[in-house]
Design an enzyme around this catalytic site. Structure first.
Site, PDB file in Angstrom:
ATOM      1  N   HIS A   1       0.844  -1.201   0.000  1.00 25.38           N
ATOM      2  CA  HIS A   1       0.000   0.000   0.000  1.00 25.38           C
ATOM      3  C   HIS A   1       0.874   1.244   0.000  1.00 25.38           C
ATOM      4  O   HIS A   1       1.768   1.380   0.829  1.00 25.38           O
ATOM      5  CB  HIS A   1      -0.912   0.014   1.240  1.00 25.38           C
ATOM      6  CG  HIS A   1      -1.869   1.163   1.244  1.00 25.38           C
ATOM      7  ND1 HIS A   1      -2.046   1.986   2.318  1.00 25.38           N
ATOM      8  CD2 HIS A   1      -2.697   1.627   0.273  1.00 25.38           C
ATOM      9  CE1 HIS A   1      -2.963   2.916   2.030  1.00 25.38           C
ATOM     10  NE2 HIS A   1      -3.360   2.713   0.791  1.00 25.38           N
TER      11      HIS A   1
ATOM     12  N   GLU B   1     -16.287   1.968   1.583  1.00 28.56           N
ATOM     13  CA  GLU B   1     -15.796   2.715   2.749  1.00 28.56           C
ATOM     14  C   GLU B   1     -16.834   3.726   3.253  1.00 28.56           C
ATOM     15  O   GLU B   1     -16.917   3.995   4.441  1.00 28.56           O
ATOM     16  CB  GLU B   1     -14.466   3.399   2.420  1.00 28.56           C
ATOM     17  CG  GLU B   1     -14.552   4.398   1.272  1.00 28.56           C
ATOM     18  CD  GLU B   1     -13.187   4.883   0.785  1.00 28.56           C
ATOM     19  OE1 GLU B   1     -12.158   4.276   1.150  1.00 28.56           O
ATOM     20  OE2 GLU B   1     -13.143   5.876   0.028  1.00 28.56           O
TER      21      GLU B   1
HETATM   22  C1  NOJ Z   1      -8.956   5.988   0.573  1.00 33.69           C
HETATM   23  C2  NOJ Z   1      -9.025   4.635  -0.047  1.00 33.69           C
HETATM   24  O1  NOJ Z   1     -10.127   4.541  -0.919  1.00 33.69           O
HETATM   25  C3  NOJ Z   1      -9.096   3.623   1.052  1.00 33.69           C
HETATM   26  O2  NOJ Z   1      -9.248   2.328   0.514  1.00 33.69           O
HETATM   27  C4  NOJ Z   1      -7.845   3.712   1.892  1.00 33.69           C
HETATM   28  O3  NOJ Z   1      -7.965   2.853   2.987  1.00 33.69           O
HETATM   29  C5  NOJ Z   1      -7.639   5.128   2.413  1.00 33.69           C
HETATM   30  N1  NOJ Z   1      -7.747   6.072   1.366  1.00 33.69           N
HETATM   31  C6  NOJ Z   1      -6.278   5.309   3.063  1.00 33.69           C
HETATM   32  O4  NOJ Z   1      -5.265   5.159   2.096  1.00 33.69           O
HETATM   33 CA    CA Z   2     -11.454   6.618  -1.650  1.00 34.79          CA
END
Ligand code: NOJ
Ligand code: CA
Length: 680
Positions: free
Chosen positions: A384, A489
């Site tokens: 990541h 999210e």
């Molecule tokens: C936004 C991303 O869409 C999400 O998947 C991620 O966990 C966060 N940013 C932090 O990088």
């Molecule tokens: Ca996002």
């Protein structure tokens, strides 16, 4: 001019008189039709030498005459006094194979018309417009040859129009707003569209669906649309960092402007027009690119139970990651995503991209040991790289960061660009730091750099807060998926999460551009604040089929999956790579039913999602092999199901079916269904 004698006019500006004489003659109309004859593009110039194109379907206008042209920051605009020269016609019909995707074999069949537009006055510049007319839509692009009169294009705006011919409903998200692509879709008459992103989906009075988008966005600015008046939409390029929106030396091609057409919403799902307008695979052997399902240390972060930052609730610890690797290995997942593994998350990471290190792990995360442990268990760590939009800072570490992953066998990286729109950071002229838009030319170049650098090391890429998808996965198959819409999210954060019809909208808008890392599969449907997500369990399963993504997450926590093994089995079984895809039924924003055939076998899967009301849908199974019997394992909303009622009321049942059958299924409010069909 009225008071100037003709002779004087000729002496003062001879080209004016000559151009005027030419332009008074009615200009010819050049036409090109699709292979099946249903779509026709016509191109001509008006009395002032302004070029326009129009699109008709079965003889009825879809796009009324729509202008073409360019504005430059350092040269007169390219719009008037154009003459069409040398129309060239060509036909193409070939089938190519995708290394992975929503279908294996893709037919690329079109008729092409290339027109040279030459200025009859002024700087005498010339350019081509290339039209490709498919049975399911049109693509066109500008192509600028090398020429002394225009060695470098410093484009301030594209004058391309899309003049919708008849009243239509539009589904669109606003352009130029702070939250980038993460908006809920508006549903309005075209006359009420403001500044919109693409894809924008339109439905006309007779049910014809149109989608305006672009293909092959390479070294250019992303295109948005602005409504000029009535139903006339016009290109509005994403701003640049130093004046012009696009700077390119000729020869150069613009991205393709695309108009996808279908009789109904389901037709749109079956189109390969965007892919067909992209260049073939440029990476050669891509057998190392592996679609997969993955789990991760992720959902807990969004629920705010664990943190990206170091401290007592730090999520990415060695011990927790080992457990997640064990869970992945035990259930057949290919990858484990870990966020917050590296230095830079402490404090206000949002907007502080310069603090990130992409090579140094936090003290409680043993990257080499975990990468080795994952490999030994047949799983891959998914790296990541959150950049907070600071692309320049990321580029300064990119080679080291990717070398490290390559050494450790981390073959997949999720990147992130969390920053408000217009607040990404790139190096501009003279190496000075500039604030940039996420879809401006500088960021388009940045993403290309990352994809190239990753491909050189056999690493796949999954950008979040990305540039919109325009089909580049065909050319760069390591660009597996991306975000670029409101994903799951939002449901973790809750209030307001995604509304029940969100995915039935995405299926016919954003997802027509390409795969999305939506991160489905939430079994415990409570938001961070204890509220309800607008979904049932059956719908969470359905999303694995409705949403195509070669990287597909099982986003929930291991304990929530272990508590519901029968539902979890569907997530374990569902493929991420398909040999065929069919739109079965649907209406934008109301419901979507999509069928896909497993690339590795003969099984079909069907996913259906609805909106906020209960709905009975019929699923004709005509896509199955004729004469064959199948066992359909159906996961559907039970009698008490509903997102406000019993979210977990899931019925799993088997029925024997064939191609001539149709299933009648009820979708609860916020619900859906997921079916696996196996030949007997
Ligand atoms: C936004 C991303 O869409 C999400 O998947 C991620 O966990 C966060 N940013 C932090 O990088
Ligand atoms: Ca996002």
């Amino acid at each position: 001019m009225r008071h100037v004698p003709m002779l004087a006019a000729l002496l003062l500006a001879p080209w004016l008189a000559v151009a005027g004489a030419q332009e008074r003659m009615p200009a010819p109309v050049h036409r090109v039709a699709s292979p099946d004859g249903s779509l026709e593009v016509s191109v001509t110039t008006d009395g002032e030498g302004r070029a326009s194109y129009a699109v008709a379907r079965r003889g009825l206008p879809l796009l009324a005459p729509s202008r073409l042209g360019m504005l430059f920051v350092d040269a007169p605009k390219l719009e008037r006094h154009l003459a069409i020269e040398a129309p060239r016609y060509r036909s193409h019909d070939a089938t190519w194979e995708q290394p992975w995707g929503e279908r294996r074999y893709v037919r690329d069949s079109y008729n092409e018309l290339v027109l040279t537009l030459a200025e009859t006055a002024g700087p005498k510049r010339r350019f081509d417009v290339v039209f490709r007319v498919f049975d399911d839509g049109v693509g066109f692009r500008y192509a600028f040859p090398r020429q002394d009169a225009l060695p470098t294009l410093r484009i301030s705006e594209e004058l391309t129009e899309f003049n919708v011919a008849t009243p239509a409903i539009a589904w669109w998200i606003p352009a130029g707003e702070w939250n980038r692509e993460e908006y809920l879709y508006h549903r309005t008459p075209v006359e009420e569209v403001g500044d919109a992103q693409t894809p924008i989906t339109l439905r006309t009075g007779d049910g014809t669906h149109l989608v305006i988008h672009e293909a092959a966005l390479v070294d250019y600015a992303g295109m948005n649309l602005t409504r000029v008046d009535g139903r006339r939409l016009k290109a509005q390029l994403t701003p640049g960092t130093d004046g012009a929106k696009v700077v390119r030396d000729a020869p150069m091609d613009t991205p393709w402007r695309t108009i996808l057409v279908g009789d109904d919403a389901s037709d749109l799902v079956e189109s390969s027009l965007i892919l067909n307008l992209n260049a073939p695979n440029a990476l050669g052997d891509v057998s190392w690119v592996k679609p997969m399902k993955y789990v991760g240390i992720w959902w807990q972060l969004h629920l705010d139970r664990l943190t990206w930052a170091t401290g007592p609730r730090h999520g990415a610890t060695t011990a927790r990651t080992r457990r997640m690797i064990d869970f992945a290995a035990g259930h057949g997942f290919g990858g484990v995503l870990v966020e917050g593994w590296n230095i830079g998350w402490d404090g206000d990471w949002f907007g502080n991209g310069q603090d990130f290190s992409f090579t140094r792990a936090t003290p409680d995360f043993d990257l080499p040991a975990l990468a080795a442990y994952a490999r030994a268990r047949g799983v891959m760590l998914v790296g990541h790289h959150e950049t907070s939009g600071h692309a320049a800072h990321y580029e300064s570490q990119l080679d080291d960061a990717l070398d490290l992953y390559a050494q450790l066998g981390v073959g997949a990286v999720k990147t992130g660009y969390v920053a408000d729109a217009g607040q990404a950071k790139v190096l501009g002229a003279g190496g000075r730091l500039r604030y940039a838009w996420h879809e401006g030319q500088a960021m388009v170049r940045h993403h290309q750099l990352v994809v190239d650098a990753a491909a050189a090391r056999r690493i796949t890429v999954n950008p979040h807060e990305p540039v919109k998808d325009t089909g580049l996965r065909r050319t760069y198959p390591n660009l597996l998926t991306r975000e670029g819409a409101r994903g799951m999210e939002y449901n973790a954060w809750g209030e307001p999460g995604n509304p029940p019809g969100h995915e039935a909208t995405l299926a016919y808008t954003r997802l027509l551009a390409g795969p999305m890392d939506f991160t489905p599969g939430i079994f415990d449907m409570r938001t961070r604040g204890g509220g309800r997500m607008a979904t049932t369990l059956a719908k969470q399963l359905a999303l694995y089929v409705v949403i195509h993504s070669p990287l597909q997450m099982a986003a929930d926590l291991p304990e929530h999956y272990e508590a519901r093994p029968r539902a979890f089995q569907f997530i374990k079984d569902v493929p991420v790579d398909w040999s065929d895809t069919r739109g079965v039924a649907g209406e934008v924003g109301e419901y979507a039913v999509i069928a896909r055939r497993d690339r590795a076998g003969d099984d079909w899967y069907v996913g259906g999602v609805g909106d906020g009301v209960a709905r009975d849908v019929t699923v004709p199974l005509g896509f199955l092999d004729q004469g064959r019997r199948y066992i359909a394992r159906i996961h559907r909303d039970g009698p008490r199901a509903g997102w406000r009622d019993d979210q977990h009321d899931l019925v799993i049942e088997d029925r024997e079916v064939g191609a001539d059958d149709a299933l009648s299924l009820r979708i609860a409010p916020g619900g859906g269904f997921a079916i696996r069909l196996q030949p007997r």
